[in-house]
Write a protein that holds these residues in place. Structure first.
Motif, PDB file in Angstrom:
ATOM      1  N   GLY A  50       0.029   7.091   0.517  1.00  0.00           N
ATOM      2  CA  GLY A  50       1.113   6.505  -0.261  1.00  0.00           C
ATOM      3  C   GLY A  50       1.849   7.475  -1.147  1.00  0.00           C
ATOM      4  N   GLY A 105      -1.549   6.157   6.059  1.00  0.00           N
ATOM      5  CA  GLY A 105      -1.571   5.358   4.856  1.00  0.00           C
ATOM      6  C   GLY A 105      -1.657   6.198   3.597  1.00  0.00           C
ATOM      7  N   GLN A 119       2.803   8.111   6.967  1.00  0.00           N
ATOM      8  CA  GLN A 119       2.889   6.732   7.420  1.00  0.00           C
ATOM      9  C   GLN A 119       1.743   6.387   8.373  1.00  0.00           C
ATOM     10  N   ARG A 154     -11.409   6.032   5.026  1.00  0.00           N
ATOM     11  CA  ARG A 154     -11.574   4.608   4.699  1.00  0.00           C
ATOM     12  C   ARG A 154     -12.706   3.996   5.526  1.00  0.00           C
ATOM     13  N   CYS A 167      -8.620   3.837  -3.854  1.00  0.00           N
ATOM     14  CA  CYS A 167      -7.471   4.368  -3.123  1.00  0.00           C
ATOM     15  C   CYS A 167      -6.247   4.555  -4.016  1.00  0.00           C
ATOM     16  N   GLU A 187      -9.697  -0.813  -2.990  1.00  0.00           N
ATOM     17  CA  GLU A 187      -8.365  -0.850  -3.609  1.00  0.00           C
ATOM     18  C   GLU A 187      -8.329   0.013  -4.879  1.00  0.00           C
ATOM     19  N   THR A 194      -4.948   1.722   7.776  1.00  0.00           N
ATOM     20  CA  THR A 194      -4.066   2.524   6.917  1.00  0.00           C
ATOM     21  C   THR A 194      -3.869   1.886   5.557  1.00  0.00           C
ATOM     22  N   THR A 195      -4.638   0.846   5.258  1.00  0.00           N
ATOM     23  CA  THR A 195      -4.542   0.196   3.959  1.00  0.00           C
ATOM     24  C   THR A 195      -5.929   0.118   3.334  1.00  0.00           C
ATOM     25  N   PRO A 196      -6.028   0.085   2.025  1.00  0.00           N
ATOM     26  CA  PRO A 196      -4.914   0.201   1.081  1.00  0.00           C
ATOM     27  C   PRO A 196      -4.358   1.620   1.054  1.00  0.00           C
ATOM     28  N   PRO A 197      -3.068   1.777   0.680  1.00  0.00           N
ATOM     29  CA  PRO A 197      -2.496   3.122   0.623  1.00  0.00           C
ATOM     30  C   PRO A 197      -3.227   3.988  -0.395  1.00  0.00           C
ATOM     31  N   GLY A 230       3.153   2.096  -0.144  1.00  0.00           N
ATOM     32  CA  GLY A 230       3.301   1.281   1.048  1.00  0.00           C
ATOM     33  C   GLY A 230       4.706   1.240   1.586  1.00  0.00           C
TER      34      GLY A 230
END
Length: 352
Positions: A50, A48, A45, A321, A338, A335, A5-8, A123
């Motif tokens: 954001g 991810g 949530q 992702r 996203c 990064e 779930t990252t990066p948002p 985030g």
């Protein structure tokens, strides 16, 4: 696939406010995960998500179902809807502002007017949200409404949707076709661009025709941005951006958010969910090739279009992702794509 779930992901366009205005969900329902559609807080949530640009859109009287059916054909050319009268558009737009504020009051979003505020909210427990106007029908020729909306948080504006306004002309839903359709900005449209520059309101190119994009490029002192558009070289839809337009965007140090609407992703131009994430990656590769790694992001069109079945809704963003990672996208570029590239262009546009 990895459920990372990252990066948002900060997203260039969604139509959640249209769902609220249509009564499909309430602000409290978005917070609690009630109702259908693509977006609510629990799924944000989980995926991810954001946040992004939350669009106020005034729908035309024609039903979207008719349009979606037509766009499943091998070729189509939907007529441009008629212009919306300003009083009607203004009423809907103020209700959209109230819906945006209701989302904030319900704890679903954090309204943002600076890149620093977006970065701080990414985030976090709520979606970072920028108020956007998709089609400027609510604004009169004296631009008084632009100032009133800016005072309520508007920071991004598209002069047209796919129908004419007093400011210019949009492109129809036409496949195959180019965006070279009709005249560009009117004199009122040129005043709108200059005033948006003065107010630091981002100008969205996504629905403008080719001459309109040229006019904005000639007038604007801000980076050129298309919040939810794809590559015409990959999918020859009138809504997509030609390589010439991409070169103009790159020269201005702007960016493009990739639209998940399958009609703008699939090579056959069909609004059909049986669309592989490989099609997203084909547009991603082309856009990076023309714009560079610092000028591409996402502009999903969630809650406003049919998206690939591999994504389905914002809870499916980990699949995107994972597909990007498998495609060779490393962590620093991930990064940027996203959210980093959106933050960069918004700092340059807004000055904060």
């Amino acid at each position: 696939m990895t459920l990372a779930t990252t990066p948002p992901i900060f997203d260039g366009h969604n139509d959640l406010l249209l769902r609220l205005l249509g009564g499909a969900v309430t602000a409290r329902g978005v917070t609690n995960g009630l109702g259908s559609g693509h977006i609510d807080l629990p799924r944000a949530q989980a995926g991810g998500f954001g946040g992004g640009f939350f669009a106020i859109f005034v729908p035309s009287p024609a039903t979207s179902g008719d349009s979606m059916a037509a766009m499943s054909l091998p070729q189509y050319d939907l007529p441009l809807p008629e212009m919306i009268p300003q009083p009607e558009a203004l009423d809907t737009t103020w209700r959209g502002v109230e819906a945006f504020e209701a989302l904030a009051a319900a704890g679903a979003i954090t309204p943002c007017t600076t890149a620093a505020e977006i970065e701080a909210a990414l985030g976090g427990p709520k979606m970072a949200a920028v108020l956007h106007l998709e089609g400027a029908e609510a604004i009169g020729p004296d631009l008084e409404e632009l100032h009133a909306l800016h005072a309520r948080g508007l920071r991004s504006l598209g002069p047209v949707w796919s129908r004419p306004t007093i400011f210019g002309n949009g492109v129809p839903f036409r496949y195959p076709a180019t965006p070279d359709i009709g005249e560009g900005l009117t004199e009122a449209g040129k005043r709108l661009v200059r005033e948006c520059n003065a107010l630091k309101v981002m100008i969205d190119l996504s629905h403008l025709n080719e001459k309109g994009v040229d006019d904005v490029a000639a007038l604007s002192d801000a980076p050129l941005v298309a919040t939810h558009s794809n590559a015409h070289a990959v999918t020859t839809h009138a809504r997509n951006l030609t390589d010439r337009q991409l070169a103009m965007i790159a020269e201005s140090d702007g960016m493009v958010g990739i639209n998940f609407a399958t009609a703008f992703l699939r090579p056959d131009g069909r609004m059909d969910p049986s669309c592989s994430l490989d099609e997203v990656l084909r547009h991603l590769d082309h856009l990076i090739g023309k714009l560079g790694e610092d000028r591409v992001g996402f502009g999903s069109d969630f809650d406003g279009a049919t998206v690939p079945e591999g994504i389905t809704d914002i809870a499916g963003l980990p699949n995107l992702r994972a597909a990007m990672t498998a495609h060779g996208i490393d962590a620093p570029l991930m990064e940027k794509l996203c959210h980093g590239n959106w933050l960069r262009v918004l700092r340059k546009t807004w000055g904060a």
